[in-house]
Scaffold this motif. Structure first.
Motif, PDB file in Angstrom:
ATOM      1  N   SER A 161       0.860  -1.179   0.000  1.00  0.00           N
ATOM      2  CA  SER A 161       0.000   0.000   0.000  1.00  0.00           C
ATOM      3  C   SER A 161       0.893   1.224   0.000  1.00  0.00           C
ATOM      4  O   SER A 161       1.962   1.220   0.599  1.00  0.00           O
ATOM      5  N   GLY A 162       0.482   2.247  -0.675  1.00  0.00           N
ATOM      6  CA  GLY A 162       1.252   3.485  -0.680  1.00  0.00           C
ATOM      7  C   GLY A 162       2.512   3.389  -1.510  1.00  0.00           C
ATOM      8  O   GLY A 162       2.604   2.617  -2.458  1.00  0.00           O
ATOM      9  N   SER A 163       3.504   4.163  -1.094  1.00  0.00           N
ATOM     10  CA  SER A 163       4.687   4.364  -1.908  1.00  0.00           C
ATOM     11  C   SER A 163       5.889   3.534  -1.475  1.00  0.00           C
ATOM     12  O   SER A 163       6.993   3.742  -1.969  1.00  0.00           O
ATOM     13  N   ARG A 164       5.696   2.580  -0.572  1.00  0.00           N
ATOM     14  CA  ARG A 164       6.818   1.808  -0.072  1.00  0.00           C
ATOM     15  C   ARG A 164       6.321   0.453   0.397  1.00  0.00           C
ATOM     16  O   ARG A 164       5.131   0.264   0.633  1.00  0.00           O
ATOM     17  N   LEU A 165       7.254  -0.488   0.545  1.00  0.00           N
ATOM     18  CA  LEU A 165       6.930  -1.790   1.095  1.00  0.00           C
ATOM     19  C   LEU A 165       7.536  -1.897   2.489  1.00  0.00           C
ATOM     20  O   LEU A 165       8.663  -1.458   2.716  1.00  0.00           O
ATOM     21  N   THR A 166       6.785  -2.486   3.395  1.00  0.00           N
ATOM     22  CA  THR A 166       7.269  -2.700   4.757  1.00  0.00           C
ATOM     23  C   THR A 166       7.461  -4.199   4.963  1.00  0.00           C
ATOM     24  O   THR A 166       6.504  -4.970   4.828  1.00  0.00           O
ATOM     25  N   PHE A 167       8.683  -4.582   5.284  1.00  0.00           N
ATOM     26  CA  PHE A 167       9.020  -5.988   5.455  1.00  0.00           C
ATOM     27  C   PHE A 167       8.944  -6.356   6.932  1.00  0.00           C
ATOM     28  O   PHE A 167       9.467  -5.643   7.785  1.00  0.00           O
ATOM     29  N   GLY A 168       8.285  -7.484   7.209  1.00  0.00           N
ATOM     30  CA  GLY A 168       8.310  -8.037   8.562  1.00  0.00           C
ATOM     31  C   GLY A 168       9.487  -8.974   8.701  1.00  0.00           C
ATOM     32  O   GLY A 168      10.479  -8.860   7.971  1.00  0.00           O
ATOM     33  N   GLU A 169       9.382  -9.906   9.642  1.00  0.00           N
ATOM     34  CA  GLU A 169      10.484 -10.838   9.875  1.00  0.00           C
ATOM     35  C   GLU A 169      10.456 -12.039   8.931  1.00  0.00           C
ATOM     36  O   GLU A 169      11.447 -12.714   8.754  1.00  0.00           O
ATOM     37  N   GLY A 170       9.301 -12.298   8.348  1.00  0.00           N
ATOM     38  CA  GLY A 170       9.205 -13.387   7.393  1.00  0.00           C
ATOM     39  C   GLY A 170       9.220 -14.770   8.030  1.00  0.00           C
ATOM     40  O   GLY A 170       9.278 -14.921   9.256  1.00  0.00           O
ATOM     41  N   THR A 171       9.161 -15.788   7.172  1.00  0.00           N
ATOM     42  CA  THR A 171       9.211 -17.193   7.585  1.00  0.00           C
ATOM     43  C   THR A 171      10.494 -17.815   7.062  1.00  0.00           C
ATOM     44  O   THR A 171      10.743 -17.793   5.853  1.00  0.00           O
ATOM     45  N   GLN A 172      11.278 -18.376   7.960  1.00  0.00           N
ATOM     46  CA  GLN A 172      12.480 -19.095   7.552  1.00  0.00           C
ATOM     47  C   GLN A 172      12.080 -20.504   7.152  1.00  0.00           C
ATOM     48  O   GLN A 172      11.612 -21.287   7.988  1.00  0.00           O
ATOM     49  N   LEU A 173      12.228 -20.821   5.869  1.00  0.00           N
ATOM     50  CA  LEU A 173      11.889 -22.152   5.375  1.00  0.00           C
ATOM     51  C   LEU A 173      13.156 -23.005   5.308  1.00  0.00           C
ATOM     52  O   LEU A 173      14.132 -22.631   4.663  1.00  0.00           O
ATOM     53  N   THR A 174      13.083 -24.142   5.977  1.00  0.00           N
ATOM     54  CA  THR A 174      14.152 -25.134   5.911  1.00  0.00           C
ATOM     55  C   THR A 174      13.667 -26.293   5.065  1.00  0.00           C
ATOM     56  O   THR A 174      12.551 -26.785   5.263  1.00  0.00           O
ATOM     57  N   VAL A 175      14.474 -26.730   4.120  1.00  0.00           N
ATOM     58  CA  VAL A 175      14.125 -27.864   3.265  1.00  0.00           C
ATOM     59  C   VAL A 175      15.100 -28.999   3.559  1.00  0.00           C
ATOM     60  O   VAL A 175      16.321 -28.840   3.388  1.00  0.00           O
ATOM     61  N   ASN A 176      14.542 -30.112   4.002  1.00  0.00           N
ATOM     62  CA  ASN A 176      15.365 -31.275   4.352  1.00  0.00           C
ATOM     63  C   ASN A 176      15.535 -32.206   3.156  1.00  0.00           C
ATOM     64  O   ASN A 176      14.578 -32.474   2.439  1.00  0.00           O
ATOM     65  N   PRO A 177      16.759 -32.698   2.945  1.00  0.00           N
ATOM     66  CA  PRO A 177      16.977 -33.608   1.807  1.00  0.00           C
ATOM     67  C   PRO A 177      16.307 -34.963   2.031  1.00  0.00           C
ATOM     68  O   PRO A 177      16.005 -35.347   3.164  1.00  0.00           O
TER      69      PRO A 177
END
Lengths: 108, 113
Positions: free
Chosen positions: A92-108
């Motif tokens: 929304s508006g003129s910028r993006l606000t980033f949160g902490e996000g989700t750390q995805l781990t992929v196991n072999p």
């Protein structure tokens, strides 16, 4: 600022689908939902975005709830290279606000 | 593909030095942004610009300034570098933020000693 809620971390096995959830309960009718991901030691990269309808591209699919208060990023077959932090953003508006996000781990 | 290029991948500077971080984009985007990223604090917006010679403060502008003399180039300036400005600096550009989102550069890891 627009605020989204994501789990801090998730795990998946290689070649299995991954569903990354995001809540955006304050989203307004004209705000797009964007997803980015950030690999270690790199800048974030665009994954997908949408407004109301579900969206597909070569990287992922985005499923948006009918009330638009939540969305799910779907990686159809996770690979080790998909291990990253995934950010969900209300645009929304003129910028993006980033949160902490989700750390995805992929196991072999 | 849009490319956003940051001039240095790694930089080491001394306390008190004036530091210039350069960012260039090749797709005629009006909007350009500077963020810093620190563990546990996420990405924080320092400054952004929506046109040549225009600038807007972000959330943490103290200790920084910017310059946008040409559309394709957005410079971040640390007037007198301090150790608490050791961070990853990320530049981004956008045509229309809400619809197109950002394209980021690869980042500059700045260490101030």
């Amino acid at each position: 600022d627009a605020k989204t809620t994501q789990p801090n971390s998730m795990e998946s096995n290689e070649e299995e689908p991954v569903h990354l959830p995001c809540n955006h309960s304050t989203i307004s009718g004209t705000d797009y939902i964007h997803w980015y991901r950030q690999l270690p030691s790199q800048g974030p990269e665009y994954v997908i975005h949408g407004l109301t309808s579900n969206v597909n591209n070569r990287m992922a699919s985005l499923a948006i709830a009918e009330d638009r208060k939540s969305s799910t990023l779907i990686l159809h077959r996770a690979t080790l290279r998909d291990a990253a932090v995934y950010y969900c953003i209300e645009a929304s508006g003129s910028r993006l606000t980033f949160g902490e996000g989700t750390q995805l781990t992929v196991n072999p | 593909d849009v490319k956003v290029t940051q001039s240095s991948r790694y930089l080491v500077k001394r306390t008190g030095e004036k530091v210039f971080l350069e960012c260039v984009q090749d797709m005629d985007h009006e909007n350009m942004f500077w963020y810093r990223q620190d563990p546990g604090l996420g990405l924080r917006l320092i400054y952004f610009s929506y046109d040549v010679k225009m600038k807007e403060k972000g959330d943490i502008p103290e200790g920084y300034s910017v310059s946008r003399e040409k559309k394709e180039r957005f410079s971040l300036i640390l007037e007198s570098a301090s150790t608490n400005q050791t961070s990853m600096y990320l530049c981004a550009s956008s045509l229309i933020v809400q619809y197109y989102g950002y394209t980021f550069g690869s980042g500059t890891r700045l260490t101030v000693v």
